[in-house]
Structure formats: C-alpha cells, structure tokens
Design an enzyme around this catalytic site. Structure first.
Site, PDB file in Angstrom:
ATOM      1  CE  LYS A 185     -44.928 -21.678 -68.195  1.00  0.00           C
ATOM      2  NZ  LYS A 185     -46.011 -21.743 -67.043  1.00  0.00           N
ATOM      3  CE1 TYR A 190     -17.822  -3.713 -55.129  1.00  0.00           C
ATOM      4  CE2 TYR A 190     -19.282  -5.238 -56.251  1.00  0.00           C
ATOM      5  CZ  TYR A 190     -18.854  -3.909 -56.297  1.00  0.00           C
ATOM      6  OH  TYR A 190     -18.877  -3.049 -57.153  1.00  0.00           O
TER       7      TYR A 190
END
Ligand SMILES: Cc1ncc(COP(=O)(O)O)c(C=O)c1O
Length: 384
Positions: A41, A275
C-alpha cells in the site's frame, strides 16, 4: 494535466536483488503453511507501486498482495497482475461493485458495507475478511458485531467469509510483550466463539513485520509483511530482539534516493545561506545547489541538520530546505563537479544515510520517511 518531474535530477532507485533477498528471508522465516502477503500500500511504502508489484508478481514465494485503497488494487489489475489482492483499507459503498468486478478481497468491519455487497449482482463469489477489534481500537469490530456480520454474510450465497484478522497496537516500540499477548488471547477467544457458532473462515491473519519476527505463533496461515519487505526494521527493539534470537536473519534496504549537483558556488566567510538567513558561514564556503526540496519529500526539518553524500563523503545541508532546492556544504570535498550524484538516502562508497537516520533528524519513523517521497519522482529498478 500530467504533472511533470524531470527524470534526471531527482529519482529513487529500487534494488531488485535486495528486494528478492528480503522476500527469501521472510519466506524462510514464515511457517510453511502461512501465505506470504507483502503489503504494498501507499505506493509500496514509497518504493513505487507498479515497480514493486511487477517485481513481486512473478515470484512463486509471494502468495497474495496487500493494499490500502481500491485505486491501488484496480491499478494492479490493469497492469495484468492476477495474484490475490486483499484490501486492508476502506472502500466507499458506491465503489464496492467495482471491487467485486476486479476480483478484490475486502476487509469488512461494518454492516452497511456487507448490506451494500449483498445487493451486488454477480456470478463470482465476493471474498470477505472480518477485522476483529482486539485492543488497537482502530479499524475492527468486537465479538457481538462480528457474530452478526458473519451471520449476515452467510445469508447471501455470493458472499463468502474467507478470513478473520486483527492488528497489533504495541509491538514495535517496546520489549514488554504483555499488550500483544493480551491481543493474541482476545483474538483466540473470539475465533473460538465464532467457530463454535458455525462461523469459521479458512484464513486467519494477525502478523505485521514485527509480529512475524518476534512471535512465530502469529504467522497463522497468512502474514502481512510491510516494512521488512523493503529491508527496513519496524523498530530498534525489533531488530535487537531478532538479532539475539536468529542472528542469521538479515534484511537489506531496497531504496536509494538520489539527485545531481545543479550549481556550484563559493561564498565568503560571513555569508548568510538561504531563506530566513538561518545559517552564516564561518569560513570561505563552497556550496552545491541540489535540485530537491520539501515538494519532493525532503523534509524541511532537515534544514541545517542533515547530510547528503557526494563523492562518498558527508556534505552538511546548510540553511533551509526550500520547496525545490537545498544547499550542501562541499568545502571539504575536493573535485565536486556539476551533475555529480548526491545521495539523500542510501549508500555511496563507504558512507550510508539510512531511513532511520533521516527519521531521527526529523523526529519520525523510517516508515514515514520512505512513504512520503513524492510518488511523482521516477522509480528506477537497478541491479546491484
Ligand atoms: C492492517 C495492517 N497490516 C499490516 C501492516 C504492515 O505492517 P508492517 O509495515 O509493520 O509490516 C500494516 C501497516 O500499516 C497494516 O495497517
């Protein structure tokens, strides 16, 4: 619209031999009568659903495949995969007919689902697994509801109760076995009662990777193996317990995550990086700009914390991880060139960055690190 990602700047490699070795390890470990169901999954825990499924589909050692959603299962049927597929997750009531058409086994734990299944017109049997609640208090139902549900299934000849299952709550993070022992006991009692009432089912499954490794009595006749298939340990505690008991048992990580140097620059001492100006150089610094960021699944909490591997050496991440870029300090790694390979997760020469290492840097578990690698990145199968 197809979202575009460049194949050559940021990709995941899947080691075919490591995967095959892990399959062999589990096949040898499991009771011979236990079906081996790899859990693939969530994009095969980030490893790539079509890639992993196609590698497993041809293996005689693999019996069933376990998935979460109907879309995953339908995608495998479209790829021509004929192995039994069992869904562990929820299927919306409106899509149950599609599941039946595609011959997909379902985990059921509510009356509405079985009532909707009862109305489907089909010549084929729809195979159902009732999930029993034994102490995880997640998906599943208690004994009385299970008795009612099994009774309802029996009323409809096109429905067949093929299995019962449960899932352990506290098996990975502790060496205290009392809670799983209690769940095992609850499961045994519930099954005994259901069987006594004539609601027996041929398949029983309770084991995830940790359970299969620690408790041989959980193999029953099917084991749901997720994280271990990918060569990762469910936890440190599990690894140590197995190492003591079965030193010959080994797992090899299947996934590596790589990128390429997109720019090299030198900045003076005292320069701020990225940043927020969260890093300031204390010497003349050579930086490699890497075209990978949090969009790709490289977590922003790796800012100023992680290392990547370039030329077999550790290069620290400087400044904040951006959406599509991050910066590695290569001052101490001579000879780095444009487009040299950088390893975010995996091995390069003698160095290795593990999923567990990345997980510890950002305060999570290896499961999350690998499953959150952006599914759009290319998965490339390699033979090492
Ligand atoms: C119901 C169920 N069974 C089995 C597994 C596989 O667990 P593991 O990856 O620990 O083997 C999972 C994983 O989330 C699960 O939810």
């Amino acid at each position: 619209m197809k979202i575009f990602m460049d194949k050559n700047i940021n990709w995941v490699e899947i080691d075919r031999r490591a995967l095959a070795g892990n399959v062999r390890s589990f096949r040898r470990l499991l009771d011979p009568q236990a079906r081996f169901m790899p859990v693939i999954k969530s994009n095969a825990y980030g490893h790539g659903l079509p890639e992993v499924a196609s590698l497993l589909a041809g293996s005689k050692q693999v019996d069933w495949l376990g998935l979460n959603s109907l879309d995953e299962a339908v995608a495998l049927r479209k790829l021509g995969i004929r192995k039994p597929l069992l869904l562990l997750g929820y299927v919306p009531l409106g899509r149950l007919a599609e599941a039946a058409r595609n011959d997909i086994r379902l985990t059921v734990y509510n009356r509405e689902t079985v009532q909707a299944l009862a109305k489907i017109k089909t010549k084929k049997k729809i195979l159902l697994h009732i999930k029993l609640e034994t102490g995880t208090n997640r998906q599943g139902i208690g004994l009385d509801e299970a008795i009612n549900l099994a009774g309802l299934v029996k009323e409809h000849p096109h429905l067949f109760l093929e299995g019962y299952s449960t899932h352990f709550a506290n098996i990975e993070d502790t060496t205290d076995r009392s809670y799983p022992d209690g769940q095992k006991e609850n499961y045994r009692n519930m099954i005994a009662r259901l069987e006594k009432l004539g609601h027996s089912a041929p398949v029983n499954h309770v084991a995830c990777t940790a359970a299969a490794l620690i408790f041989p009595d959980t193999h029953k006749n099917l084991a749901r193996i997720g994280i271990g298939l990918y060569g990762l340990w469910p936890s440190r505690e599990t690894m140590l317990a197995v190492r003591d008991r079965d030193p010959g048992f080994s797992l090899a990580p299947v996934l590596a995550w790589k990128t390429r140097v997109a720019q090299i620059k030198t900045v003076p001492s005292g320069s701020f990086i990225g940043y927020g100006c969260t890093y300031r150089t204390t010497r003349k610094t050579r930086l490699a700009v890497l075209p990978v960021g949090y969009y790709d699944g490289y977590d922003r909490r790796l800012s100023n914390t992680a290392h990547v591997l370039i030329k077999g050496k550790r290069a620290p991440i400087r400044g904040r991880v951006c959406m599509n870029l991050c910066l590695a300090d290569i001052t101490d790694i001579p000879g780095v060139k444009l487009e040299d390979e950088a390893v975010l997760l995996g091995r390069q020469d003698k160095e290795h960055i593990s999923a567990e290492q990345l997980a510890s840097w950002i305060g999570t578990i290896n499961y999350e690190v690998v499953t959150r690698i952006n599914p759009l990145l290319p998965r490339v199968i390699v033979n090492k």
